[in-house]
Design a protein around this motif. Structure first.
Motif, short mmCIF file in Angstrom:
data_model
loop_
_atom_site.label_atom_id
_atom_site.label_comp_id
_atom_site.label_asym_id
_atom_site.label_seq_id
_atom_site.Cartn_x
_atom_site.Cartn_y
_atom_site.Cartn_z
N LEU A 1 3.67 -0.87 6.86
CA LEU A 1 3.40 -0.30 5.74
C LEU A 1 4.41 0.61 5.31
N SER A 2 5.70 0.08 5.01
CA SER A 2 6.62 1.01 4.78
C SER A 2 6.55 1.70 3.71
N SER A 3 5.63 1.52 2.65
CA SER A 3 5.72 2.22 1.27
C SER A 3 4.52 3.27 1.44
N LEU A 4 3.90 3.59 2.42
CA LEU A 4 2.78 4.55 2.46
C LEU A 4 3.31 5.69 2.07
N GLU A 5 2.77 6.67 1.39
CA GLU A 5 2.70 7.78 0.97
C GLU A 5 1.66 8.80 1.15
N TYR A 6 0.49 8.34 1.34
CA TYR A 6 -0.64 9.01 1.76
C TYR A 6 -1.56 8.13 2.83
N LEU A 7 -1.79 8.86 3.81
CA LEU A 7 -2.49 8.14 4.84
C LEU A 7 -3.56 9.23 5.32
N LEU B 1 0.88 -1.29 -0.08
CA LEU B 1 -0.06 -0.02 0.01
C LEU B 1 0.75 1.41 -0.17
N GLN B 2 0.67 2.22 -1.00
CA GLN B 2 1.23 3.48 -0.88
C GLN B 2 0.09 4.55 -0.77
N HIS B 3 -1.14 4.26 -0.82
CA HIS B 3 -2.22 5.23 -0.60
C HIS B 3 -3.51 4.54 0.31
N LEU B 4 -3.94 5.03 1.36
CA LEU B 4 -4.70 4.55 2.04
C LEU B 4 -5.70 5.59 2.63
#
Length: 669
Positions: free
Chosen positions: A478-484, A457-460
């Motif tokens: 979720l180390s790839s998250l860019e947008y939370l 996940l990058q966007h949640l």
């Protein structure tokens, strides 16, 4: 019966009647060169008269008269020597002129073909060195050839695109394509008609149309926002036949002309982002594999004839004002891999998708589709990579079957009527899912800790639901998250920011607005040095604003309004962010004191503070204690990326619930 008139003539004394022939006879009539009878008065006069007779031979074919005829009829008056010579030269000049005219006539007849020969020429039958020979009737021959091929009455209308295209090819086109099918003439003509029919003189880019180059060279190179390049215009196959026509964002206007069907080898037609109003002419092109006409002005029902395009792999009709339902004929499009019907006014259910087993990307958002998402929803679409059904009227729940697809990358179901709880056991197999948007629904229950199984996940975005319970504290998985975005879930249990967030070093946007967060804003927030947006609005944060915020040099939007923050605005905030691209700062509805002079030096487009407690000469909005409406503002950041931008944010829109005006920012890279 004219005997009486004959006897009244000057020669009546010479008439005699023959009993044998029963005819009147008389001596021979005087030659045409004789004047009224005069007799020569001397031998010299007789000789001069004979000379005149010899001169007259150049224009009279009578033989010389006998002496008796001369005595009887006389001679012409004597001419001077100059007259005789002038007359001689006039005679010679006339003969020479007639000779020249005769020679020119013969030469011209040998060079100019007859009407039948010109007709043969128009059909390519007159050849020299392998090339057709064209004469001065090129326009006539061009129209004649086109009438034989297309039988279109518009060719007789001198203001029609069809006639203008024929005229251009006959009189202007330097390529002079031969009038034969094998020459590519008809394809070139079809492209020229398209140029005239769609107001080519107002196209935003010429892409080398209507130049002397071969039509396969009518294209230009453009660069996308991601720096990749592509060719806009015409692309041909190895046989120099048009196989692709891409004219996107070019300002094409009007109707697509019927001549588009002459492109019999066309495989891709992309005319997106124009001002076209009709595409009925495309219906014969059933051999197309890609047809994209998004963002035009068709405003009608989706035509049933599209069901004949059984070779289609990509169909894009986004944002056209289409109404009614998806026609049942489209179930014949079993080869489709991409279907984009988003941003229209379509209704009905989505059962037709089951007939398209090869679908990989489905964009149906922003319509009025209805139906229920069940556990086996679209079960047979095993190749599904993108599913965007957002902003419809769908109900039901999100089951494991929908999530458990190894190839699924994007799942956007936001702004529907979905409810129930999220699956407790998120699948480990959803290793490709990078974008999950479930906001603006009616989901209940707690946020499952197994959400971290979605490791890619990058966007949640699960904002604006009815979620309850405590926020999980295992976000670091979720180390790839860019947008939370967790915002507007007011029923979460109160608590601090989860400390596991500090390890999300790729995070660019974080919103926990209205999530009952308490405690202090932690200093470790400075670890998130990629942050562009930090939204902590409408919580219960206390204490002072940490000076470490000044280390977020990429920060553009800071919202800490509607909390219980105290103290002065830290100097480090302004000094540290002075070189940043900060555009919006919301400090109101807190208990700050002092001044905002350092922030004023940054010339912020939007700066809001409580001007009763904070001196702020540069604030774009000041909130005062007696202004109850100021604190009612619920500033919302746009969190609806769209597929056209590869689900990355293109703008930031901040709107106040009590305001009619939005503030829009384009992100700075």
């Amino acid at each position: 019966k004219h005997i009486s008139s004959l006897f009244s003539s000057p020669y009546k004394e010479d008439l005699s009647y023959s009993q044998e022939t029963h005819r009147l006879t008389r001596p021979p009539a005087p030659p045409s060169f004789m004047f009224p009878r005069t007799s020569p008065k001397s031998v010299e006069d007789f000789e001069l008269g004979m000379e005149d007779i010899r001169l007259d031979l150049c224009y009279d074919d009578h033989q010389l008269p006998s002496p008796e005829e001369v005595k009887t009829y006389g001679l012409k008056p004597r001419r001077t020597l100059a007259q005789r010579r002038g007359f001689r030269w006039a005679c010679v000049g006339s003969l020479l002129f007639l000779t020249i005219i005769l020679l020119l006539t013969v030469a011209i007849r040998s060079l100019v073909p007859s009407r039948d020969e010109r007709s043969d020429d128009a059909n390519g039958s007159i050849q020299q060195s392998g090339e057709a020979i064209f004469v001065d009737s090129r326009l006539h021959d061009t129209i004649t050839f086109l009438l034989d091929e297309v039988n279109h009455r518009d060719l007789t209308n001198t203001s029609s695109p069809q006639f203008l295209a024929a005229q251009w090819m006959a009189d202007v086109d330097s390529l002079r394509t031969p009038l034969v099918q094998e020459s590519g003439f008809m394809e070139r003509y079809a492209l020229v008609v398209l140029w005239f029919a769609t107001w080519g003189e107002e196209w935003l880019h010429s892409v080398d149309f209507l130049t002397g180059a071969h039509q396969c060279e009518w294209h230009s190179t453009f660069q996308r926002s991601d720096t990749s390049v592509f060719e806009m215009g015409v692309q041909c196959n190895e046989r120099a036949e048009v196989k692709s026509l891409i004219l996107q964002t070019m300002n094409l206007k009007g109707r697509i002309p019927l001549e588009i069907s002459m492109l019999t080898s066309l495989e891709r037609l992309s005319l997106d982002h124009n001002n076209l109003t009709d595409f009925e002419a495309v219906s014969p092109l059933t051999h197309l594999t890609q047809l994209t006409l998004g963002y035009n002005q068709f405003a009608a029902d989706i035509p049933m004839w599209l069901g004949n395009f059984t070779l289609l792999e990509v169909l894009g009709l986004s944002n056209n004002g289409f109404t009614s339902t998806i026609p049942s004929q489209l179930k014949e499009l079993a080869s489709l891999t991409t279907l984009a019907l988003d941003d229209n006014d379509l209704t009905g259910n989505l059962s037709l998708l089951e007939y398209m087993p090869l679908l990989e990307k489905v964009y149906l958002e922003d319509n009025a589709f209805t139906g229920t998402i069940t556990n086996d929803f679209l079960h047979d679409l095993e190749n599904l990579q993108v599913l965007d059904l957002s902003s419809n009227k769908l109900d039901g729940q999100v089951g494991l079957t929908l999530l458990n697809r190894p190839q699924l990358e994007v799942l956007d179901l936001h702004n529907n009527n979905l409810d129930g709880t999220l699956p407790e056991d998120m699948p480990y197999t959803a290793t490709s899912l990078r974008f999950l948007a479930l906001h603006d629904n009616f989901f209940e229950g707690s946020l499952p800790s197994t959400m971290t199984h979605l490791s890619a996940l990058q966007h949640l975005d699960i904002s604006n639901n009815r979620l309850t319970g405590a926020l999980p504290d295992n976000w670091d998985q979720l180390s790839s998250l860019e947008y939370l975005f967790l915002s507007a879930n007011r029923l979460f249990e109160p608590g601090p920011l989860p400390t596991s967030l500090k390890r999300l070093t790729h995070l660019r946007e974080l919103s926990v607005k209205e999530t009952a967060r308490t405690g202090t804003i932690p200093s470790w927030i400075a670890n998130l040095d990629q942050l562009i947006l930090l939204d902590l609005d409408n919580n219960r944060f206390t204490s002072t604003l940490p000076s470490q915020l000044g280390r977020l040099t990429n920060l553009q939007f800071l919202l800490v309004n509607s909390n219980e923050l105290t103290g002065k605005i830290p100097v480090e905030l302004s000094s540290g962010l002075e070189s940043s691209r900060l555009s919006l700062v919301m400090l109101d509805q807190n208990q700050f004191t002092g001044d905002a002079d350092r922030l004023c030096s940054m010339d912020l487009p939007v700066l809001v503070a409580d001007c009763d407690e904070v001196r702020c000469d540069c604030c774009t909005t000041c909130c005062y204690d007696d202004d109850q409406s100021c604190g009612d503002r619920g500033w919302l950041a746009n969190y609806d990326p769209i597929w056209e931008n590869q689900y990355t944010r293109d703008v930031y829109t901040f709107s106040a619930e009590s305001s009619k005006h939005d503030i829009i920012f384009i992100p700075v890279n």
